[in-house]
Motif scaffolding. Structure first.
Motif, PDB file in Angstrom:
ATOM      1  N   PHE A   1       0.422  -1.254  -0.006  1.00  0.00           N
ATOM      2  CA  PHE A   1       0.110  -0.228  -0.205  1.00  0.00           C
ATOM      3  C   PHE A   1       0.704   1.420  -0.611  1.00  0.00           C
ATOM      4  N   LEU A   2       2.324   1.406   1.128  1.00  0.00           N
ATOM      5  CA  LEU A   2       2.900   2.561   0.830  1.00  0.00           C
ATOM      6  C   LEU A   2       3.971   2.043   0.460  1.00  0.00           C
ATOM      7  N   GLU A   3       5.224   2.222  -0.237  1.00  0.00           N
ATOM      8  CA  GLU A   3       6.073   1.659  -0.545  1.00  0.00           C
ATOM      9  C   GLU A   3       7.981   2.159   0.404  1.00  0.00           C
ATOM     10  N   ASP A   4       7.496   3.149   0.956  1.00  0.00           N
ATOM     11  CA  ASP A   4       7.760   3.939   2.051  1.00  0.00           C
ATOM     12  C   ASP A   4       7.156   3.319   3.486  1.00  0.00           C
ATOM     13  N   ALA A   5       6.500   2.477   3.892  1.00  0.00           N
ATOM     14  CA  ALA A   5       6.194   2.064   5.176  1.00  0.00           C
ATOM     15  C   ALA A   5       7.785   1.689   5.328  1.00  0.00           C
ATOM     16  N   TYR A   6       7.307   1.715   7.183  1.00  0.00           N
ATOM     17  CA  TYR A   6       8.808   1.204   7.432  1.00  0.00           C
ATOM     18  C   TYR A   6       8.309   0.164   7.996  1.00  0.00           C
TER      19      TYR A   6
ATOM     20  N   ALA B   1      -2.896   0.410   4.528  1.00  0.00           N
ATOM     21  CA  ALA B   1      -4.107   0.474   3.864  1.00  0.00           C
ATOM     22  C   ALA B   1      -4.871   1.194   3.580  1.00  0.00           C
ATOM     23  N   ASN B   2      -5.229   2.172   4.943  1.00  0.00           N
ATOM     24  CA  ASN B   2      -6.071   3.579   5.054  1.00  0.00           C
ATOM     25  C   ASN B   2      -5.541   5.034   4.861  1.00  0.00           C
ATOM     26  N   LEU B   3      -4.251   4.788   5.195  1.00  0.00           N
ATOM     27  CA  LEU B   3      -3.315   5.633   3.612  1.00  0.00           C
ATOM     28  C   LEU B   3      -3.855   5.591   2.156  1.00  0.00           C
ATOM     29  N   ARG B   4      -3.556   4.751   1.932  1.00  0.00           N
ATOM     30  CA  ARG B   4      -3.130   4.046   0.808  1.00  0.00           C
ATOM     31  C   ARG B   4      -5.630   4.615   0.597  1.00  0.00           C
ATOM     32  N   ALA B   5      -6.074   4.167   1.130  1.00  0.00           N
ATOM     33  CA  ALA B   5      -7.193   4.464   0.805  1.00  0.00           C
ATOM     34  C   ALA B   5      -7.725   5.605   0.536  1.00  0.00           C
ATOM     35  N   ALA B   6      -6.998   6.612   1.704  1.00  0.00           N
ATOM     36  CA  ALA B   6      -7.599   8.211   1.544  1.00  0.00           C
ATOM     37  C   ALA B   6      -7.240   8.971   0.693  1.00  0.00           C
TER      38      ALA B   6
ATOM     39  N   HIS C   1      -6.615   7.835  -2.265  1.00  0.00           N
ATOM     40  CA  HIS C   1      -7.100   7.401  -3.535  1.00  0.00           C
ATOM     41  C   HIS C   1      -8.783   8.128  -3.477  1.00  0.00           C
ATOM     42  N   LEU C   2      -9.702   8.129  -2.208  1.00  0.00           N
ATOM     43  CA  LEU C   2     -10.445   9.001  -2.076  1.00  0.00           C
ATOM     44  C   LEU C   2     -10.645  10.430  -2.280  1.00  0.00           C
ATOM     45  N   TYR C   3      -9.087  11.175  -1.847  1.00  0.00           N
ATOM     46  CA  TYR C   3      -9.384  12.300  -1.412  1.00  0.00           C
ATOM     47  C   TYR C   3      -8.022  13.130  -1.538  1.00  0.00           C
ATOM     48  N   GLY C   4      -6.985  12.203  -1.468  1.00  0.00           N
ATOM     49  CA  GLY C   4      -5.744  12.893  -2.108  1.00  0.00           C
ATOM     50  C   GLY C   4      -4.804  12.710  -0.766  1.00  0.00           C
TER      51      GLY C   4
ATOM     52  N   LYS D   1       3.012  14.944  -0.762  1.00  0.00           N
ATOM     53  CA  LYS D   1       3.939  13.294  -1.317  1.00  0.00           C
ATOM     54  C   LYS D   1       3.524  11.439  -1.219  1.00  0.00           C
ATOM     55  N   GLY D   2       2.488  12.093  -0.148  1.00  0.00           N
ATOM     56  CA  GLY D   2       1.933  10.023   0.017  1.00  0.00           C
ATOM     57  C   GLY D   2       2.830   9.602   0.777  1.00  0.00           C
TER      58      GLY D   2
END
Length: 246
Positions: A168-173, A182-187, A189-192, A212-213
């Motif tokens: 979901f996030l390539e830079d996840a620690y 997954a929550n951040l990826r959904a946010a 997608h939905l809101y930027g 930058k996500g």
């Protein structure tokens, strides 16, 4: 959409697969042999699969969804919630019949499935129709689900794939929860971006991403139920309030 990572709704399908390549993974062995870690593109669903299943396995609720197939970008069609079983050993065909809503049987069986919505009828139908195996993508915080989910679907042709934070996030620690990513990826997608997501469950978490996500951090605290219980048990006069009484 990328070709080797899941899209915002699910993994991208791999057209190179064919029905002979998709093999049901038996659910009677060791859990490590049943649930695969995500690996792309190997974890992609079959190109012709009409639906895929996702489940977020929390401590007090399992959140399920059935998604459309590749040609519709795995758009989510049906959502429902269940509670974890008291014991993974209780997970069987009869229990699955209670876990799946009638609409789920209609989707998984396809337009030609006109039988009574039970697991036994669905198994018979799938065997006759040679429907490709179902891909079940799992985001796990409750490790009991490693037994429960394969046991529930033991008699259906399935692949069980455990999603990772980096899906979901390539830079996840290292050690980041896949559910929070997954929550951040959904946010996104939905809101930027940037985004702040607060997730209230058994524990309450908050997670933040920058413009930058990229994951910028967050925190975790006891959920409302745990707080209310602690206040009741550790004080002399405060009554216990359930979540639905607030």
């Amino acid at each position: 959409m990328t070709t080797n990572k899941p899209s915002a709704t699910a993994a991208a399908a791999a057209p190179a697969n064919n029905n002979e390549d998709v093999i049901s993974i038996a659910s009677g062995g060791d859990d490590g042999d049943v649930i695969e870690w995500s690996k792309w593109p190997e974890s992609n669903p079959h190109y012709d699969s009409p639906h895929v299943i996702s489940v977020v396995c929390g401590n007090s609720r399992y959140h399920w969804a059935i998604h459309d197939g590749y040609d519709k970008d795995y758009f989510p069609l049906l959502f429902w919630k269940t509670t974890p079983l008291e014991s993974p050993l209780d997970a069987n065909e009869d229990t699955l019949s209670k876990y799946l809503p009638p609409r789920a049987y209609e989707m998984l069986g396809g337009p030609s499935f006109k039988e009574e919505p039970t697991t036994a009828k669905l198994i018979q139908h799938i065997t006759k129709q040679r429907i490709p195996c179902f891909h079940i993508y799992m985001v796990v915080t409750n490790e009991d689900s490693f037994e429960e989910i394969p046991n529930l679907f033991a008699n259906l042709p399935c692949r069980f794939i455990r999603m990772q934070a980096v899906d979901f996030l390539e830079d996840a620690y290292v050690g980041a929860g896949a559910d929070r990513c997954a929550n951040l990826r959904a946010a996104k997608h939905l809101y930027g971006n940037p985004a702040l997501v607060i997730d209230g469950g058994t524990a309450m978490t908050w997670s933040a991403s920058d413009e930058k996500g990229q994951f910028r951090g967050g925190g975790i605290t006891p959920g409302l139920g745990m707080k209310f219980r602690a206040m009741h048990e550790n004080t002399g006069k405060l009554p216990f309030l359930g979540n639905y009484q607030v």
